[in-house]
Design a protein around this motif. Structure first.
Motif, PDB file in Angstrom:
ATOM      1  N   ASP A   1       0.824  -1.207   0.000  1.00 55.88           N
ATOM      2  CA  ASP A   1       0.000   0.000   0.000  1.00 55.88           C
ATOM      3  C   ASP A   1       0.859   1.258   0.000  1.00 55.88           C
ATOM      4  O   ASP A   1       1.405   1.664   1.028  1.00 55.88           O
ATOM      5  CB  ASP A   1      -0.915  -0.028   1.236  1.00 55.88           C
ATOM      6  N   ASN A   2       1.011   1.854  -1.195  1.00 53.55           N
ATOM      7  CA  ASN A   2       1.657   3.157  -1.347  1.00 53.55           C
ATOM      8  C   ASN A   2       3.046   3.189  -0.697  1.00 53.55           C
ATOM      9  O   ASN A   2       3.363   4.062   0.114  1.00 53.55           O
ATOM     10  CB  ASN A   2       0.773   4.268  -0.770  1.00 53.55           C
ATOM     11  N   ILE A   3       3.883   2.233  -1.086  1.00 51.72           N
ATOM     12  CA  ILE A   3       5.205   2.096  -0.485  1.00 51.72           C
ATOM     13  C   ILE A   3       6.203   3.066  -1.109  1.00 51.72           C
ATOM     14  O   ILE A   3       6.365   3.116  -2.330  1.00 51.72           O
ATOM     15  CB  ILE A   3       5.725   0.652  -0.620  1.00 51.72           C
ATOM     16  N   HIS A   4       6.871   3.798  -0.258  1.00 55.69           N
ATOM     17  CA  HIS A   4       8.005   4.643  -0.641  1.00 55.69           C
ATOM     18  C   HIS A   4       9.226   4.151   0.106  1.00 55.69           C
ATOM     19  O   HIS A   4       9.132   3.722   1.267  1.00 55.69           O
ATOM     20  CB  HIS A   4       7.755   6.113  -0.281  1.00 55.69           C
ATOM     21  N   LYS A   5      10.385   4.230  -0.523  1.00 57.44           N
ATOM     22  CA  LYS A   5      11.624   3.876   0.140  1.00 57.44           C
ATOM     23  C   LYS A   5      12.746   4.738  -0.409  1.00 57.44           C
ATOM     24  O   LYS A   5      12.944   4.837  -1.622  1.00 57.44           O
ATOM     25  CB  LYS A   5      11.974   2.398  -0.086  1.00 57.44           C
ATOM     26  N   SER A   6      13.485   5.380   0.502  1.00 56.49           N
ATOM     27  CA  SER A   6      14.647   6.193   0.125  1.00 56.49           C
ATOM     28  C   SER A   6      15.841   5.766   0.948  1.00 56.49           C
ATOM     29  O   SER A   6      15.709   5.310   2.095  1.00 56.49           O
ATOM     30  CB  SER A   6      14.362   7.682   0.355  1.00 56.49           C
TER      31      SER A   6
ATOM     32  N   LYS B   1      13.056  -3.363  -7.917  1.00 50.54           N
ATOM     33  CA  LYS B   1      12.396  -4.668  -7.752  1.00 50.54           C
ATOM     34  C   LYS B   1      12.915  -5.445  -6.537  1.00 50.54           C
ATOM     35  O   LYS B   1      12.122  -6.022  -5.786  1.00 50.54           O
ATOM     36  CB  LYS B   1      12.522  -5.504  -9.025  1.00 50.54           C
ATOM     37  N   THR B   2      14.241  -5.450  -6.325  1.00 51.83           N
ATOM     38  CA  THR B   2      14.776  -6.168  -5.168  1.00 51.83           C
ATOM     39  C   THR B   2      14.424  -5.445  -3.875  1.00 51.83           C
ATOM     40  O   THR B   2      14.129  -6.083  -2.857  1.00 51.83           O
ATOM     41  CB  THR B   2      16.302  -6.344  -5.299  1.00 51.83           C
ATOM     42  N   THR B   3      14.410  -4.121  -3.902  1.00 53.45           N
ATOM     43  CA  THR B   3      13.978  -3.362  -2.727  1.00 53.45           C
ATOM     44  C   THR B   3      12.542  -3.712  -2.366  1.00 53.45           C
ATOM     45  O   THR B   3      12.222  -3.948  -1.195  1.00 53.45           O
ATOM     46  CB  THR B   3      14.097  -1.849  -2.990  1.00 53.45           C
ATOM     47  N   LEU B   4      11.669  -3.779  -3.369  1.00 56.66           N
ATOM     48  CA  LEU B   4      10.280  -4.142  -3.118  1.00 56.66           C
ATOM     49  C   LEU B   4      10.183  -5.556  -2.562  1.00 56.66           C
ATOM     50  O   LEU B   4       9.440  -5.813  -1.608  1.00 56.66           O
ATOM     51  CB  LEU B   4       9.468  -4.020  -4.415  1.00 56.66           C
ATOM     52  N   LEU B   5      10.945  -6.474  -3.138  1.00 59.60           N
ATOM     53  CA  LEU B   5      10.926  -7.864  -2.664  1.00 59.60           C
ATOM     54  C   LEU B   5      11.364  -7.936  -1.200  1.00 59.60           C
ATOM     55  O   LEU B   5      10.745  -8.633  -0.388  1.00 59.60           O
ATOM     56  CB  LEU B   5      11.847  -8.718  -3.532  1.00 59.60           C
TER      57      LEU B   5
ATOM     58  N   GLY C   1       9.192  -9.103   2.067  1.00 55.22           N
ATOM     59  CA  GLY C   1       9.671 -10.166   2.938  1.00 55.22           C
ATOM     60  C   GLY C   1      10.014  -9.727   4.352  1.00 55.22           C
ATOM     61  O   GLY C   1      10.463 -10.541   5.163  1.00 55.22           O
ATOM     62  N   GLY C   2       9.809  -8.459   4.657  1.00 55.97           N
ATOM     63  CA  GLY C   2      10.109  -7.977   5.995  1.00 55.97           C
ATOM     64  C   GLY C   2      11.595  -7.884   6.287  1.00 55.97           C
ATOM     65  O   GLY C   2      12.011  -7.789   7.445  1.00 55.97           O
ATOM     66  N   LEU C   3      12.423  -7.897   5.234  1.00 60.03           N
ATOM     67  CA  LEU C   3      13.872  -7.782   5.402  1.00 60.03           C
ATOM     68  C   LEU C   3      14.330  -6.332   5.386  1.00 60.03           C
ATOM     69  O   LEU C   3      15.472  -6.034   5.728  1.00 60.03           O
ATOM     70  CB  LEU C   3      14.586  -8.562   4.285  1.00 60.03           C
ATOM     71  N   ASP C   4      13.457  -5.433   4.969  1.00 58.12           N
ATOM     72  CA  ASP C   4      13.739  -4.002   4.936  1.00 58.12           C
ATOM     73  C   ASP C   4      12.449  -3.273   5.281  1.00 58.12           C
ATOM     74  O   ASP C   4      11.343  -3.830   5.132  1.00 58.12           O
ATOM     75  CB  ASP C   4      14.251  -3.604   3.539  1.00 58.12           C
TER      76      ASP C   4
ATOM     77  N   LEU D   1       4.518  -4.536  13.837  1.00 65.98           N
ATOM     78  CA  LEU D   1       5.050  -5.686  14.562  1.00 65.98           C
ATOM     79  C   LEU D   1       6.370  -5.351  15.244  1.00 65.98           C
ATOM     80  O   LEU D   1       7.191  -4.612  14.713  1.00 65.98           O
ATOM     81  CB  LEU D   1       5.261  -6.864  13.607  1.00 65.98           C
ATOM     82  N   THR D   2       6.583  -5.931  16.430  1.00 73.60           N
ATOM     83  CA  THR D   2       7.889  -5.843  17.074  1.00 73.60           C
ATOM     84  C   THR D   2       8.884  -6.698  16.281  1.00 73.60           C
ATOM     85  O   THR D   2       8.495  -7.512  15.441  1.00 73.60           O
ATOM     86  CB  THR D   2       7.818  -6.361  18.516  1.00 73.60           C
ATOM     87  N   GLU D   3      10.171  -6.526  16.553  1.00 74.40           N
ATOM     88  CA  GLU D   3      11.190  -7.323  15.862  1.00 74.40           C
ATOM     89  C   GLU D   3      10.975  -8.810  16.089  1.00 74.40           C
ATOM     90  O   GLU D   3      11.130  -9.614  15.166  1.00 74.40           O
ATOM     91  CB  GLU D   3      12.590  -6.909  16.336  1.00 74.40           C
ATOM     92  N   ASP D   4      10.618  -9.198  17.303  1.00 68.30           N
ATOM     93  CA  ASP D   4      10.400 -10.609  17.605  1.00 68.30           C
ATOM     94  C   ASP D   4       9.212 -11.162  16.824  1.00 68.30           C
ATOM     95  O   ASP D   4       9.275 -12.268  16.272  1.00 68.30           O
ATOM     96  CB  ASP D   4      10.164 -10.813  19.107  1.00 68.30           C
ATOM     97  N   LYS D   5       8.119 -10.380  16.772  1.00 70.46           N
ATOM     98  CA  LYS D   5       6.938 -10.844  16.048  1.00 70.46           C
ATOM     99  C   LYS D   5       7.171 -10.863  14.540  1.00 70.46           C
ATOM    100  O   LYS D   5       6.674 -11.741  13.831  1.00 70.46           O
ATOM    101  CB  LYS D   5       5.731  -9.968  16.391  1.00 70.46           C
ATOM    102  N   LEU D   6       7.962  -9.907  14.056  1.00 67.84           N
ATOM    103  CA  LEU D   6       8.295  -9.887  12.635  1.00 67.84           C
ATOM    104  C   LEU D   6       9.154 -11.097  12.274  1.00 67.84           C
ATOM    105  O   LEU D   6       8.941 -11.739  11.245  1.00 67.84           O
ATOM    106  CB  LEU D   6       9.027  -8.593  12.282  1.00 67.84           C
ATOM    107  N   ALA D   7      10.119 -11.417  13.133  1.00 65.46           N
ATOM    108  CA  ALA D   7      10.962 -12.587  12.903  1.00 65.46           C
ATOM    109  C   ALA D   7      10.115 -13.858  12.898  1.00 65.46           C
ATOM    110  O   ALA D   7      10.336 -14.761  12.079  1.00 65.46           O
ATOM    111  CB  ALA D   7      12.048 -12.673  13.967  1.00 65.46           C
TER     112      ALA D   7
END
Length: 246
Positions: free
Chosen positions: A9-14, A48-52, A56-59, A76-82
């Protein structure tokens, strides 16, 4: 109508380059349905890799939200995300990321140990998964004793260890020859037919033909989304193999 398994949903990343913010994603919105087979394509630097990685919750996104099976990742907290990554997603990368000092068996078992699966259940499941990818006879081999294609199959088995509904792949066939690449994609197609949602990145237009949806990206935005009749990777594999002579 059921909710999509992945909602972007409307993802921005810088990213900061010195004092300057360099945009990698510029307002990406995308819904991925349960059981869909999606390929992300685009030139280097298209996002594309940034979106992936964000899916995946890696970024983390700079703005916007990602929902996985109704859970908003940014809340989510880090523990719940993991834990969500462990239970809901399997990851397959170009360079395999196998643990060099672990056997094939131990590499596949590792996510189950983290998920606290009982030992006896782990053993049965590992061998079932290695058999599924055609490597039951390589269970005691270390990565250095396996070919690239075999290592990637171990990586796929590891990604399936906790029976996740989503498989995420980044250039899964990039380091493999054509025949081995088609064999890997045939296996991924079979997983999709069994109900798994697949999202993967590739630079190779031959590999994109095996997906049902191709998302083209350019300059951090979605450029085009194409639904297609997916080709059968097994057919491509057969064409690369020599016919027996009479």
């Amino acid at each position: 109508m059921t909710e999509p398994i992945i909602v972007v949903d409307n993802i921005h990343k810088s990213y900061l380059m010195g004092k300057d913010a360099v945009p990698a994603l510029r307002g990406v919105t995308l819904n991925i349905e349960r059981g869909e087979f999606v390929c992300l394509m685009g030139p280097s630097g298209s996002g594309k890799t940034t979106l992936l990685n964000i899916i995946g919750g890696l970024d983390e996104p700079s703005r916007g939200h990602i929902n996985i099976e109704g859970e908003k990742l940014v809340s989510l907290t880090e523990d719940k995300l993991a834990r969500l990554r462990l239970d809901k997603m399997g990851f397959v990368f170009q360079n395999y990321n196998l643990l060099a000092n672990f056997t094939a068996f131990e590499n596949v078992e590792a996510p189950m140990v983290l998920a606290r699966v009982p030992r006896r259940e782990r053993s049965d499941r590992v061998m079932n998964l290695l058999e599924k990818v055609g490597l039951a006879d390589r269970a005691k081999h270390y990565p250095s004793e396996l070919s690239g294609g075999q290592q990637q199959r171990v990586a796929i088995a590891r990604a399936l260890a906790n029976d996740p509904p989503i498989l995420i792949g980044d250039e899964m066939t990039g380091d493999l020859d054509s025949e081995t690449g088609f064999a890997i994609m045939a296996l991924i197609q079979q997983l999709n037919r069994e109900g798994m949602t697949i999202v993967f990145v590739t630079h190779d237009p031959r590999m994109s033909k095996f997906a049902g949806t191709v998302v083209n990206m350019q300059d951090g935005q979605l450029f085009n989304i194409t639904k297609q009749e997916a080709e059968n990777a097994n057919d491509s594999l057969l064409r690369t193999q020599k016919l027996p002579t009479s």
